[in-house]
Motif scaffolding. Structure first.
Motif, short mmCIF file in Angstrom:
data_model
loop_
_atom_site.label_atom_id
_atom_site.label_comp_id
_atom_site.label_asym_id
_atom_site.label_seq_id
_atom_site.Cartn_x
_atom_site.Cartn_y
_atom_site.Cartn_z
N ALA A 222 4.75 1.84 -3.25
CA ALA A 222 4.03 1.01 -2.27
C ALA A 222 3.01 0.10 -2.96
O ALA A 222 2.46 0.41 -4.02
CB ALA A 222 3.33 1.88 -1.24
N HIS A 223 2.75 -1.03 -2.30
CA HIS A 223 1.63 -1.88 -2.67
C HIS A 223 0.35 -1.23 -2.15
O HIS A 223 0.28 -0.85 -0.98
CB HIS A 223 1.81 -3.27 -2.05
N ILE A 224 -0.65 -1.09 -3.02
CA ILE A 224 -1.87 -0.38 -2.66
C ILE A 224 -3.06 -1.34 -2.72
O ILE A 224 -3.26 -2.03 -3.72
CB ILE A 224 -2.15 0.80 -3.62
N GLU A 225 -3.85 -1.35 -1.64
CA GLU A 225 -5.12 -2.05 -1.64
C GLU A 225 -6.20 -1.10 -1.16
O GLU A 225 -6.02 -0.43 -0.14
CB GLU A 225 -5.09 -3.29 -0.74
N VAL A 226 -7.30 -1.03 -1.90
CA VAL A 226 -8.42 -0.17 -1.52
C VAL A 226 -9.66 -1.05 -1.36
O VAL A 226 -10.03 -1.77 -2.29
CB VAL A 226 -8.68 0.92 -2.58
N GLN A 227 -10.23 -1.01 -0.19
CA GLN A 227 -11.42 -1.80 0.13
C GLN A 227 -12.50 -0.88 0.70
O GLN A 227 -12.25 0.27 1.04
CB GLN A 227 -11.09 -2.90 1.15
N SER A 228 -13.68 -1.41 0.85
CA SER A 228 -14.79 -0.61 1.37
C SER A 228 -14.66 -0.41 2.87
O SER A 228 -14.06 -1.22 3.58
CB SER A 228 -16.12 -1.31 1.07
N ASP A 229 -15.25 0.68 3.36
CA ASP A 229 -15.31 0.89 4.80
C ASP A 229 -16.16 -0.18 5.47
O ASP A 229 -16.01 -0.47 6.66
CB ASP A 229 -15.86 2.28 5.12
N LEU A 230 -17.02 -0.82 4.70
CA LEU A 230 -17.85 -1.88 5.24
C LEU A 230 -17.01 -3.12 5.57
O LEU A 230 -17.20 -3.75 6.62
CB LEU A 230 -18.95 -2.24 4.25
N LEU A 231 -16.07 -3.48 4.70
CA LEU A 231 -15.17 -4.59 5.00
C LEU A 231 -14.29 -4.24 6.19
O LEU A 231 -13.98 -5.12 7.02
CB LEU A 231 -14.31 -4.93 3.79
#
Length: 278
Positions: free
Chosen positions: A86-95
């Motif tokens: 899979a393509h993985i993106e991890v961002q903040s809970d704030l975004l």
């Protein structure tokens, strides 16, 4: 299929969706790379998430403690291990909160759950953030902060007599030694203290409890929100269970600070789903 995660320190909401299919919703434990290693996160994913979903093409993970590339590495690596194709993106809970609450409009987005956070969002990206210093040095207005404030006042015998007695009945055996053990020796002290928000909710009609809440939310607004440039020009939106269940007191605190109240969502997931589907 696409998999979206909105993760806090206590729990993670997941939604998997594909073309023509109804979204699949479920929950798992919370993930926070400040407190958990890649191995611990990967094991929880293996047990609670991977069996729930079919073949996943992309994962969009929004999480507490995932503020940048370095801090989010344990989560990203665990997801890559769990979903190798899979393509993985991890961002903040704030975004996540900003996208869910503001969509493509400018505004101030805040999180009041187990922890607390805030940002100024211009409709595309976060342009300003007055960062919290975490549970021990910040997180004012959060569930962890509220519970800690209540417990400290109980141990110092500062609560009104009837509230002091009701707390003793609700939490028998809660003394200095038990609290110190949970605060300094056991993992996730923020989760431990956040459990006491239930007591606040059950006694929400008491004037002392209402004032405790308004003061805590006012402190959050003073330390973070009003420091954003032109803060009074933007609606102030909130996501999180604390904001949702104590919205009357939160609204009063916003009014007292001369700010403009926006929307309150218990969870940003519906807004995130709309954002990604669009």
């Amino acid at each position: 299929m696409i998999l979206i995660a909105d993760s806090g320190s206590t729990k993670t909401d997941w939604v998997a969706y594909g073309t023509g299919a109804q979204p699949l919703r479920f929950q798992s434990v919370g993930f926070n790379p400040f407190y958990q290693s890649k191995e611990v996160i990967a094991e929880a994913l293996r047990q609670e998430v991977v069996p729930q979903v079919p073949a996943i093409e992309s994962v969009y993970f929004y999480g507490a403690g995932c503020a940048d590339e370095t801090s989010s590495q344990p989560v990203r690596q665990a997801l890559q291990q769990s979903f190798p194709m899979a393509h993985i993106e991890v961002q903040s809970d704030l975004l996540a909160a900003a996208r869910a609450l503001c969509g493509h409009e400018s505004g101030i987005a805040c999180i009041l759950g187990t922890g607390a956070n805030n940002c100024l969002y211009n409709g595309e990206r976060i342009v300003n953030n007055i960062g919290s210093l975490g549970f021990w040095m910040g997180d004012e207005g959060s569930g962890g902060y509220l519970g800690k404030t209540l417990v400290v006042r109980y141990l110092h015998r500062e609560l009104p007599e009837e509230i002091q007695e009701r707390f003793t009945v609700a939490y028998p055996g809660t003394d200095r030694f038990l609290v110190l053990d949970n605060a300094y020796k056991k993992p996730f002290p923020n989760r431990y203290f956040a459990t006491f928000t239930r007591f606040l909710s059950e006694h929400i009609t008491h004037p002392y409890i209402q004032q405790l809440l308004i003061e805590a939310f006012g402190l959050f607004l003073s330390k973070y929100v009003i420091k954003h440039p032109d803060a009074t020009a933007y609606p102030v939106h909130f996501a999180g269970s604390v904001a949702y269940y104590f919205q009357d007191q939160l609204t009063e605190a916003v009014r007292e600070k001369g700010l403009r109240m926006g929307t309150i969502q218990k969870s940003p997931m519906e807004g995130l789903l709309r954002y990604h589907q669009s």
